[in-house]
Design an enzyme around this catalytic site. Structure first.
Site, PDB file in Angstrom:
ATOM      1  CE1 TYR A  64      43.728  57.263 -62.226  1.00  0.00           C
ATOM      2  CE2 TYR A  64      43.531  59.544 -61.540  1.00  0.00           C
ATOM      3  CZ  TYR A  64      43.976  58.255 -61.302  1.00  0.00           C
ATOM      4  OH  TYR A  64      44.651  57.978 -60.141  1.00  0.00           O
ATOM      5  N   PRO A 214      40.739  55.137 -48.689  1.00  0.00           N
ATOM      6  CG  PRO A 214      40.393  57.425 -48.463  1.00  0.00           C
ATOM      7  CD  PRO A 214      40.411  56.335 -49.476  1.00  0.00           C
ATOM      8  CG  PHE A 218      37.577  49.190 -43.205  1.00  0.00           C
ATOM      9  CD1 PHE A 218      37.419  49.702 -41.926  1.00  0.00           C
ATOM     10  CD2 PHE A 218      38.391  49.880 -44.091  1.00  0.00           C
ATOM     11  CE1 PHE A 218      38.036  50.883 -41.558  1.00  0.00           C
ATOM     12  CE2 PHE A 218      39.018  51.054 -43.737  1.00  0.00           C
ATOM     13  CZ  PHE A 218      38.844  51.564 -42.460  1.00  0.00           C
ATOM     14  CG  LEU A 221      35.213  43.328 -35.222  1.00  0.00           C
ATOM     15  CD1 LEU A 221      33.921  43.399 -34.415  1.00  0.00           C
ATOM     16  CD2 LEU A 221      36.155  42.274 -34.642  1.00  0.00           C
TER      17      LEU A 221
END
Length: 288
Positions: A64, A214, A218, A221
């Site tokens: 990172y 998380p 998506f 809808l």
């Protein structure tokens, strides 16, 4: 004393107890997880606030930044609190074009473990996850060779516990035939439920399952349903998504990331949002 965190803690071994609400440090680097943060002092403040809130589980990696995040963790928290556990990852590197190519050879893995140790200022790493899959899905094939390298480093005392990231159930079983596995870190959320059976398997076996992204993947809808539930509950969609994950399985661990102290507090509070039965029914249906 800090207020008890939502979900409490999960004991995975005598020397490994993690707060179920953890902190993912990836966003402490600059844009694209590359270079220094825009505000280094705020990054340090976020880490110190995480500890003040009672978080004992920080997720990081030396790739990172690269290197930047581990250096900030050391600056902010070393010498580390007795109950703090740092979970890191190996198996990838950062290329000049900011991509994330695999780094799974023996030499690369040994070097990565030593570099994590050096930059974090540790004699042994609490948990090292072997990253073998893509950003969202496992890559088929044996992981025995790289995992055996980490198992050898564990025998040498450089690593206390091992985990895997981006794996299929078959790859988890293969890893467990080589050495104990305490954590699985995969892409999983309300909308992306391909790992449902693996989540339940981990719970039965006492293995931590740590989902990432998380709110990734998506559809419009699905997002609309989540937004509606969040509005009714007076919460943000991200908070509701975290609360659902924490409730989904007793061995799920959360590692939401942020570079803002205010957002960190919001995430921790969000994981404790109560989900009434009607809201839970709507949320469960998102992935179905």
């Amino acid at each position: 004393m800090p207020t008890p965190l939502p979900g409490g803690s999960l004991e995975l071994a005598e020397d490994l107890t993690l707060s179920r609400v953890g902190y993912g440090a990836m966003q402490l680097a600059g844009p694209g997880v590359w270079g220094p943060p825009r505000d280094r002092e705020e990054a340090i403040a976020v880490l110190r606030e995480a500890v003040e809130l009672g978080i004992t589980h920080i997720d990081t990696s030396d790739y990172y930044g690269p290197y930047v995040v581990n250096e900030i963790i050391r600056e902010a928290l070393h010498p580390y609190p007795d109950d703090l556990r740092i979970v890191t990852k190996v198996g990838a590197r950062r290329a000049p074009d900011k991509s994330w190519p695999p780094a799974l050879s023996r030499e690369e893995l040994v070097t990565a473990v030593h570099e994590n140790l050096e930059r974090l200022g540790l004699d042994a790493l609490d948990v090292v996850n072997l990253r073998v899959g893509g950003m969202t899905d496992p890559v088929p094939g044996s992981i025995a060779e790289p995992f055996t390298v980490l198992a050898e480093l564990r025998e040498q005392g450089l690593v206390r516990h091992l985990g895997v990231s981006g794996v299929s159930p078959e790859q988890l079983a293969e890893a467990r035939s080589i050495a104990p596995v305490v954590t699985v870190q995969n892409f999983y959320n309300l909308a992306h439920r391909a790992d449902d059976e693996l989540v339940d398997h981990c719970a039965r076996e006492g293995i931590a399952y740590t989902p990432f992204f998380p709110l990734g993947g998506f559809s419009p809808l699905q997002s609309g349903v989540l937004d509606g539930v969040a509005t009714r509950l007076g919460a943000t969609p991200f908070q509701v998504a975290l609360a659902w994950l924490l409730r989904r399985s007793p061995t799920i661990l959360l590692i939401p990331g942020t570079s803002s102290v205010a957002h960190l507090r919001e995430n921790v509070a969000g994981a404790g949002v109560e989900l009434p039965a009607d809201a839970l029914k709507e949320l469960d249906a998102i992935g179905g």
